[in-house]
Write an enzyme that holds these catalytic residues in place. Structure first.
Site, PDB file in Angstrom:
ATOM      1  N   GLU A 296       0.826  -1.207   0.000  1.00 51.61           N
ATOM      2  CA  GLU A 296       0.000   0.000   0.000  1.00 51.61           C
ATOM      3  C   GLU A 296       0.863   1.261   0.000  1.00 51.61           C
ATOM      4  O   GLU A 296       0.677   2.165  -0.820  1.00 51.61           O
ATOM      5  CB  GLU A 296      -0.926  -0.003   1.226  1.00 51.61           C
ATOM      6  CG  GLU A 296      -1.720   1.269   1.414  1.00 51.61           C
ATOM      7  CD  GLU A 296      -2.701   1.514   0.276  1.00 51.61           C
ATOM      8  OE1 GLU A 296      -3.679   0.773   0.170  1.00 51.61           O
ATOM      9  OE2 GLU A 296      -2.476   2.452  -0.518  1.00 51.61           O
ATOM     10  N   ASP A 300       1.339   4.166  -2.987  1.00 54.12           N
ATOM     11  CA  ASP A 300       1.063   5.593  -2.750  1.00 54.12           C
ATOM     12  C   ASP A 300       2.286   6.443  -3.088  1.00 54.12           C
ATOM     13  O   ASP A 300       2.182   7.445  -3.807  1.00 54.12           O
ATOM     14  CB  ASP A 300       0.714   5.840  -1.272  1.00 54.12           C
ATOM     15  CG  ASP A 300      -0.585   5.185  -0.856  1.00 54.12           C
ATOM     16  OD1 ASP A 300      -1.365   4.797  -1.747  1.00 54.12           O
ATOM     17  OD2 ASP A 300      -0.819   5.071   0.361  1.00 54.12           O
ATOM     18  N   SER A 499      -6.908   2.873  -4.087  1.00 57.27           N
ATOM     19  CA  SER A 499      -5.637   3.192  -3.434  1.00 57.27           C
ATOM     20  C   SER A 499      -4.629   3.735  -4.437  1.00 57.27           C
ATOM     21  O   SER A 499      -3.691   4.424  -4.047  1.00 57.27           O
ATOM     22  CB  SER A 499      -5.023   1.930  -2.830  1.00 57.27           C
ATOM     23  OG  SER A 499      -5.677   1.567  -1.672  1.00 57.27           O
TER      24      SER A 499
END
Ligand SMILES: *[C@@H]1O[C@H](CO)[C@@H](O)[C@H](O)[C@H]1NC(C)=O
Ligand SMILES: *[C@@H]1O[C@H](CO)[C@@H](O)[C@H](O)[C@H]1NC(C)=O
Length: 579
Positions: A296, A300, A499
């Site tokens: 994750e 990002d 995401s």
């Protein structure tokens, strides 16, 4: 004798009740399927909590008015963002309130007590046993069911309702840090190292899909995004003074240089992906641990930087997970990064009291009033949310459904491996809030959608709720995003999810902020009024449904705003013209 004893016992119970008042009464679940309670907390344990003081509804409305005023391009006050002191003045909490709360709390053995800069949050560090007395609850250690071995990932949480002394109950909105469990809900879908989009080879796919080396052939890459959304490359010398951006990470989502370097090299980025500063520390060794290690956070970080080039990136890391704590941290910063992207959230109905959501909204309002743009991923389960279709209703997301953030949904290319029109990703979160009303800035857009689109049965959604997402960006599984991960700088994989959409949209707006800041203007701040006034600066997405594959229902994309893809995906050139 027995009866007498009983009478004494119930008298005691009564007096205990009278002296404490339960908060967040609508929370009815004091466990999480993912977290297992182990031992009761002891005198040897310390906990950190925020005691959040209550503002009057009038003052919160005034803050909302100020927020909309400085965020509306049509207002003479557009861009005149507030200082911490100005926000504090607007909220003007009586000093008696904090005095009384502090006096009451200091009767307990508190190791450390700190007031925030706005004078409305007391942060306490205290002995867990003492906290049980103060908050009239029972605290237990909890361990995540997928916790990697040898990693202390435990949290201390209450297994039953919590209270505050009745003398201060009127002054306290919530206590954060007692009941909500850490969540990593939007960990993106990993496609797998050996996955290759089937239709890729030999079908005349665009070259940009093979611009990150052979490990990522057929994936969405920085070059794909730049071609589709049309933003310029920002080099070191282009960065406007003071322009910054940030991502928020929780629960072992750290980052490592080897992976960021490998990604930059493989994709030939002019400005290598790097983190300028970190709030909350970094432990790169975690990126080599476990299945989801740093996926994750690396998604990002790699993509907000791939889009925004040399604009400095900060990472806010919090081990305990609380979106509320994160917002408090941002607001406590004297000059927070102007763009913030967060790919975490959950359903309004999951462990989230109305008081919690309203209190968190006040923090979002403070950030917006101070000129910060907040982006949240809209969720990865379509209209159904994490709770699924068994609830018989769509399950809107928080904070995606908050009127004070910009919620970002996900799209796919209509034709696989071909940069062109986009369509709704069926799993992209969207719909209407069950908690917050339709804000003025989107009232016309929502009304137009409802009067023209074919709507799901009215029993599924709330007709008076705020519609989300506001905008969207690529995020679906047709051409997953290429990322480097795993801690070694040797592994690449494809991932999908909102995401990915959120940091990409955030990066584009950091580049737009760069235009404004370079010419002496203010940052864009809270974006939604600007976005809805410039609907034609987005690539409208008009096909697909966010039903997550469940034919019981979803919202169709349509011309203009829709609760599947919002206003559409950013067209940088048009947005820059609209500034
Ligand atoms: C107060 O709390 C501290 C820190 O948890 C602990 O060391 C100390 O023993 C406590 N004192 C009393 C009187 O309970
Ligand atoms: C519908 O949304 C409003 C906010 O606009 C909220 O006050 C109301 O409780 C919601 N109704 C249901 C049934 O959830």
């Amino acid at each position: 004798m027995k009866i007498q004893a009983l009478a004494v016992f119930s008298a005691l119970a009564c007096s205990a009740q009278a002296s404490h008042v339960q908060l967040e009464k609508d929370i009815d679940m004091f466990y999480s399927p993912n977290w297992k309670a182990s031992e009761r907390a002891t005198v040897n344990d310390e906990i950190n909590v925020h005691v959040v003081l209550k503002h009057t509804p009038e003052r919160v409305s005034l803050l909302e008015e100020k927020l909309m005023d400085v965020s509306d391009p049509r207002s003479p006050d557009y861009g005149k963002h507030l200082s911490i002191q100005e926000v504090k003045d607007v909220l003007s909490l009586s000093p008696h309130v904090s005095y009384e709360v502090e006096q009451e709390i200091s009767k307990y053995n508190v190791t450390d007590i700190k007031m925030n800069k706005y004078g409305d949050i007391l942060s306490l560090q205290m002995n867990a046993k003492e906290a049980e007395k103060l908050f009239h609850t029972e605290l237990y250690h909890h361990v995540h069911k997928n916790a990697p071995a040898n990693i202390d990932s435990g949290v201390i949480r209450a297994i039953k309702p919590y209270h505050v002394p009745s003398t201060i109950a009127d002054h306290v909105a919530i206590v954060e840090g007692l009941v909500r469990f850490p969540k990593r809900e939007f960990v993106p879908t990993t496609i797998g190292e050996n996955y290759r989009p089937k239709a890729f080879e030999g079908l005349g796919a665009d070259d940009e899909f093979s611009s990150c080396g052979s490990s990522c052939t057929g994936y969405t890459t920085p070059a794909v995004l730049q071609k589709r959304y049309g933003y310029p490359t920002i080099g070191e010398s282009d960065v406007a003074d003071g322009n910054r951006m940030a991502v928020a990470e929780f629960q072992f989502q750290y980052y490592d240089d080897a992976d960021m370097g490998a990604f930059s090299d493989a994709c030939g980025l002019e400005s290598p992906v790097e983190v300028a500063s970190t709030v909350g520390g970094n432990k790169p060794s975690f990126c080599g641990v476990g299945v989801q290690a740093c996926i994750e956070s690396l998604l990002d970080i790699e993509y907000i930087k791939a889009v925004a080039g040399a604009i400095p990136l900060e990472v806010y890391y919090s081990g305990t997970f609380s979106l509320y704590d994160w917002a408090v941290q941002v607001n406590d910063d004297d000059s927070p990064a102007q763009v913030q992207s967060v790919s975490y959230g959950n359903d309004e109905i999951q462990q989230t009291s109305d008081d919690y959501m309203f209190t968190t909204n006040t923090e979002f309002m403070k950030a917006g009033a101070r000129g910060v743009s907040i982006f949240f991923a809209s969720g990865d389960q379509g209209v159904w949310g994490r709770s699924g279709s068994s609830t018989g209703k769509f399950n809107p997301d928080f904070p995606g459904g908050s009127p004070y953030v910009t919620a970002v949904g996900g799209t796919d290319f209509e034709v696989k491996s071909t940069i062109g029109d986009e369509t709704t990703w069926a799993d992209s979160g969207g719909g209407f809030s069950n908690t917050f009303d339709i804000p003025d800035y989107q009232a016309d857009a929502v009304a137009t959608y409802k009067s023209t689109a074919t709507l799901p049965d009215a029993s599924y959604f709330n007709n008076t709720g705020r519609g989300y997402p506001d905008i969207s960006a690529l995020g679906g599984q047709v051409n997953p995003y290429c990322i480097a991960y795993g801690g070694s700088g040797k592994k690449f994989t494809g991932v999908a999810g909102t995401s990915a959409s959120s940091p990409v949209a955030a990066g584009i707006f950091a580049v737009l902020n760069n235009v404004r800041l370079s010419s002496g203007g203010a940052a864009l701040g809270f974006l939604n009024p600007f976005l809805y006034q410039n609907a034609d600066a987005f690539n409208d997405v008009t096909t697909g449904t966010n039903d997550a594959g469940n034919r019981k229902g979803g919202f169709d994309a349509a011309e203009g705003w829709d609760p599947a893809t919002g206003l559409g995906t950013p067209d940088y050139t048009k947005l820059a013209q609209a500034l």
